[in-house]
Design a protein around this motif. Structure first.
Motif, PDB file in Angstrom:
ATOM      1  N   LEU A 171       0.824  -1.202   0.000  1.00 59.06           N
ATOM      2  CA  LEU A 171       0.000   0.000   0.000  1.00 59.06           C
ATOM      3  C   LEU A 171       0.862   1.257   0.000  1.00 59.06           C
ATOM      4  N   GLU A 172       0.249   2.369  -0.355  1.00 53.47           N
ATOM      5  CA  GLU A 172       0.965   3.650  -0.343  1.00 53.47           C
ATOM      6  C   GLU A 172       1.381   4.023   1.073  1.00 53.47           C
ATOM      7  N   GLY A 173       0.508   3.786   2.053  1.00 47.01           N
ATOM      8  CA  GLY A 173       0.826   4.088   3.442  1.00 47.01           C
ATOM      9  C   GLY A 173       1.474   2.905   4.140  1.00 47.01           C
ATOM     10  N   ILE A 174       2.118   3.190   5.272  1.00 44.84           N
ATOM     11  CA  ILE A 174       2.804   2.154   6.049  1.00 44.84           C
ATOM     12  C   ILE A 174       1.973   1.833   7.277  1.00 44.84           C
ATOM     13  N   ARG A 175       1.587   0.560   7.416  1.00 47.69           N
ATOM     14  CA  ARG A 175       0.832   0.125   8.594  1.00 47.69           C
ATOM     15  C   ARG A 175       1.408  -1.169   9.152  1.00 47.69           C
ATOM     16  N   THR A 176       1.680  -1.178  10.448  1.00 52.50           N
ATOM     17  CA  THR A 176       2.138  -2.374  11.142  1.00 52.50           C
ATOM     18  C   THR A 176       1.263  -2.606  12.368  1.00 52.50           C
ATOM     19  N   SER A 177       1.345  -3.809  12.922  1.00 50.13           N
ATOM     20  CA  SER A 177       0.622  -4.111  14.156  1.00 50.13           C
ATOM     21  C   SER A 177       1.316  -5.272  14.853  1.00 50.13           C
ATOM     22  N   PRO A 178       1.062  -5.458  16.161  1.00 49.23           N
ATOM     23  CA  PRO A 178       1.637  -6.610  16.857  1.00 49.23           C
ATOM     24  C   PRO A 178       1.007  -7.908  16.372  1.00 49.23           C
ATOM     25  N   ASP A 179       1.629  -9.044  16.717  1.00 46.82           N
ATOM     26  CA  ASP A 179       1.160 -10.332  16.203  1.00 46.82           C
ATOM     27  C   ASP A 179       0.185 -11.036  17.146  1.00 46.82           C
ATOM     28  N   HIS A 180      -0.429 -10.273  18.074  1.00 49.00           N
ATOM     29  CA  HIS A 180      -1.352 -10.882  19.031  1.00 49.00           C
ATOM     30  C   HIS A 180      -2.700 -10.166  19.011  1.00 49.00           C
ATOM     31  N   GLY A 181      -3.657 -10.706  19.746  1.00 48.90           N
ATOM     32  CA  GLY A 181      -4.988 -10.132  19.793  1.00 48.90           C
ATOM     33  C   GLY A 181      -5.239  -9.312  21.048  1.00 48.90           C
ATOM     34  N   THR A 182      -6.517  -9.184  21.414  1.00 47.54           N
ATOM     35  CA  THR A 182      -6.908  -8.326  22.536  1.00 47.54           C
ATOM     36  C   THR A 182      -6.537  -8.901  23.891  1.00 47.54           C
ATOM     37  N   ALA A 183      -6.338 -10.216  23.966  1.00 46.11           N
ATOM     38  CA  ALA A 183      -5.922 -10.894  25.210  1.00 46.11           C
ATOM     39  C   ALA A 183      -6.785 -10.476  26.399  1.00 46.11           C
ATOM     40  N   TYR A 184      -8.100 -10.624  26.254  1.00 42.74           N
ATOM     41  CA  TYR A 184      -9.033 -10.242  27.325  1.00 42.74           C
ATOM     42  C   TYR A 184      -8.684 -10.898  28.659  1.00 42.74           C
ATOM     43  N   GLU A 185      -8.135 -12.116  28.596  1.00 42.59           N
ATOM     44  CA  GLU A 185      -7.896 -12.866  29.835  1.00 42.59           C
ATOM     45  C   GLU A 185      -6.876 -12.218  30.763  1.00 42.59           C
ATOM     46  N   VAL A 201       6.473  -0.849  16.025  1.00 48.38           N
ATOM     47  CA  VAL A 201       6.929   0.537  15.864  1.00 48.38           C
ATOM     48  C   VAL A 201       8.279   0.561  15.154  1.00 48.38           C
ATOM     49  N   TYR A 202       9.216  -0.279  15.612  1.00 49.09           N
ATOM     50  CA  TYR A 202      10.538  -0.332  14.982  1.00 49.09           C
ATOM     51  C   TYR A 202      10.442  -0.639  13.486  1.00 49.09           C
ATOM     52  N   LEU A 203       9.616  -1.643  13.145  1.00 47.83           N
ATOM     53  CA  LEU A 203       9.510  -2.032  11.744  1.00 47.83           C
ATOM     54  C   LEU A 203       8.914  -0.895  10.916  1.00 47.83           C
ATOM     55  N   GLY A 204       7.888  -0.224  11.445  1.00 43.98           N
ATOM     56  CA  GLY A 204       7.310   0.912  10.736  1.00 43.98           C
ATOM     57  C   GLY A 204       8.338   1.988  10.453  1.00 43.98           C
ATOM     58  N   LEU A 205       9.190   2.261  11.424  1.00 44.55           N
ATOM     59  CA  LEU A 205      10.234   3.274  11.248  1.00 44.55           C
ATOM     60  C   LEU A 205      11.269   2.822  10.225  1.00 44.55           C
ATOM     61  N   ASP A 206      11.643   1.537  10.294  1.00 46.78           N
ATOM     62  CA  ASP A 206      12.616   1.020   9.328  1.00 46.78           C
ATOM     63  C   ASP A 206      12.078   1.109   7.907  1.00 46.78           C
ATOM     64  N   ILE A 207      10.806   0.737   7.729  1.00 44.00           N
ATOM     65  CA  ILE A 207      10.226   0.772   6.387  1.00 44.00           C
ATOM     66  C   ILE A 207      10.117   2.208   5.883  1.00 44.00           C
ATOM     67  N   TYR A 208       9.762   3.129   6.787  1.00 50.35           N
ATOM     68  CA  TYR A 208       9.699   4.537   6.403  1.00 50.35           C
ATOM     69  C   TYR A 208      11.055   4.997   5.867  1.00 50.35           C
TER      70      TYR A 208
END
Length: 349
Positions: free
Chosen positions: A291-305, A321-328
């Motif tokens: 995509l034109e924009g850069i989007r990253t996220s962690p590899d886990h879910g909401t972890a309600y427990e 965050v690190y990966l987003g900065l590196d890709i930028y």
């Protein structure tokens, strides 16, 4: 990680407020060194974030703002995109809270489109409670694909391990019907370009996993690999793309074959994510490539427990965050190379 002397602005959608999203965000920026790398902007409400910070006993200062011009470097900025209170009950699946997860996310995507944030990092959402008349997407990726120019591909990343998907959030019994030459060509072409632009790999090698057990065993266990996948790979290879396979998925990761390639692409969600999370859980990042924009996220879910208990591990969010900065930074350098390759070569010499 700078842009013309200024810190990169990282927009953050807060995800499900009853989950661990806000906790891992604030824990990430509890380390003041992170604020030397970038300027975070949380899309939420300052009172809500302050309440969660106090409840969890986190030692961070948050700075409320109402418009982009007020963003302060060196601080955890919270831009108020709603004013009303939200009833927070950690660990509860709440449709009302889901609405605010989407308010945060869509506002952050708009900011990315308008280019007043440079990178988007998304905290986990609950795919069930976000559904509404206004938001009918199975998750972040599909909405981003609609909103941002390009062709989205889910790419899980941890160091040199990169696993992409031909199909993502669809039922297993629909996988075969989705696979065709156009889709495979599109995904592999996108991944190849991503590896060059975002990861600075000049000649990427990509492995493709077979759809069926043992890649169909020459048609004994399904014909998709021989009749659909192999012909596309042959054409792409003849066109100069280094794509290999289809490989039998059951032994590919356990045997260490993945280490020979710059990326692996799986036919469907669990075929790729089960081995990835087995090898990298807690350190992996989900990157929406293509995509034109850069989007990253962690590899886990909401972890309600464990939500609200202060137990959440923030490492995956920090890696996002690190990966987003590196890709930028890699994209900025790639732009420079494509604009003036001779000038870049002179700098290297």
């Amino acid at each position: 990680m700078t842009k013309t002397g200024e810190k990169v602005i990282v927009g953050i959608s807060v995800g499900d407020l009853n989950g661990i999203g806000t906790e891992v965000i604030l824990k990430t920026f509890e380390d003041a060194r992170m604020l030397e790398l970038c300027t975070p902007v949380l899309f939420a409400n300052i009172k809500i974030i302050s309440f969660i910070k106090k409840t969890l006993g986190l030692n961070v200062n948050v700075h409320g703002i109402d418009k982009p011009e007020q963003i302060a470097p060196g601080k955890i900025n919270v831009i108020n995109i709603w004013r009303e209170g939200v009833n927070i009950e950690f660990g509860k699946n709440d449709e009302e809270v889901g609405k605010y997860a989407i308010k945060s996310f869509t506002a952050a995507v708009a900011a990315l489109k308008e280019k007043w944030i440079d990178v988007l990092v998304t905290a986990p959402i609950n795919k069930y409670n976000i559904q509404s008349e206004d938001f009918k997407f199975p998750g972040h990726t599909d909405y981003l694909d609609q909103q941002l120019d390009g062709q989205a591909i889910m790419l899980m990343v941890q160091g040199s391990l990169r696993v992409g998907l031909l199909t993502d959030h669809i039922p297993v019994n629909d996988v075969s019907s989705h696979l065709n030459e156009a889709l495979i060509r599109k995904k592999l072409t996108t991944l190849n370009h991503t590896l060059k632009q975002d990861f600075r790999i000049s000649t990427p090698k990509i492995a493709v996993l077979g759809v069926n057990p043992h890649s169909g065993d020459n048609g004994v266990i399904g014909r998709e690999d021989d009749e659909v996948v192999k012909p596309v790979l042959k054409k792409l290879f003849e066109e100069g793309m280094l794509v290999f396979g289809p490989f039998s998925a059951d032994s590919f990761f356990g045997s260490g074959q993945y280490e020979k390639y710059d990326a692996v692409i799986a036919a469907y969600h669990d075929q790729g994510l089960i081995p990835f999370k087995t090898l990298a859980f807690g350190n992996g990042v989900n990157y929406t490539a293509g995509l034109e924009g850069i989007r990253t996220s962690p590899d886990h879910g909401t972890a309600y427990e464990i939500a609200g208990k202060g137990l959440a591990d923030h490492n995956s969010f920090k890696e996002a965050v690190y990966l987003g900065l590196d890709i930028y930074q890699n994209r900025e350098e790639y732009k420079e190379i494509t604009r003036n390759p001779l000038k870049v070569k002179e700098k290297q010499l």
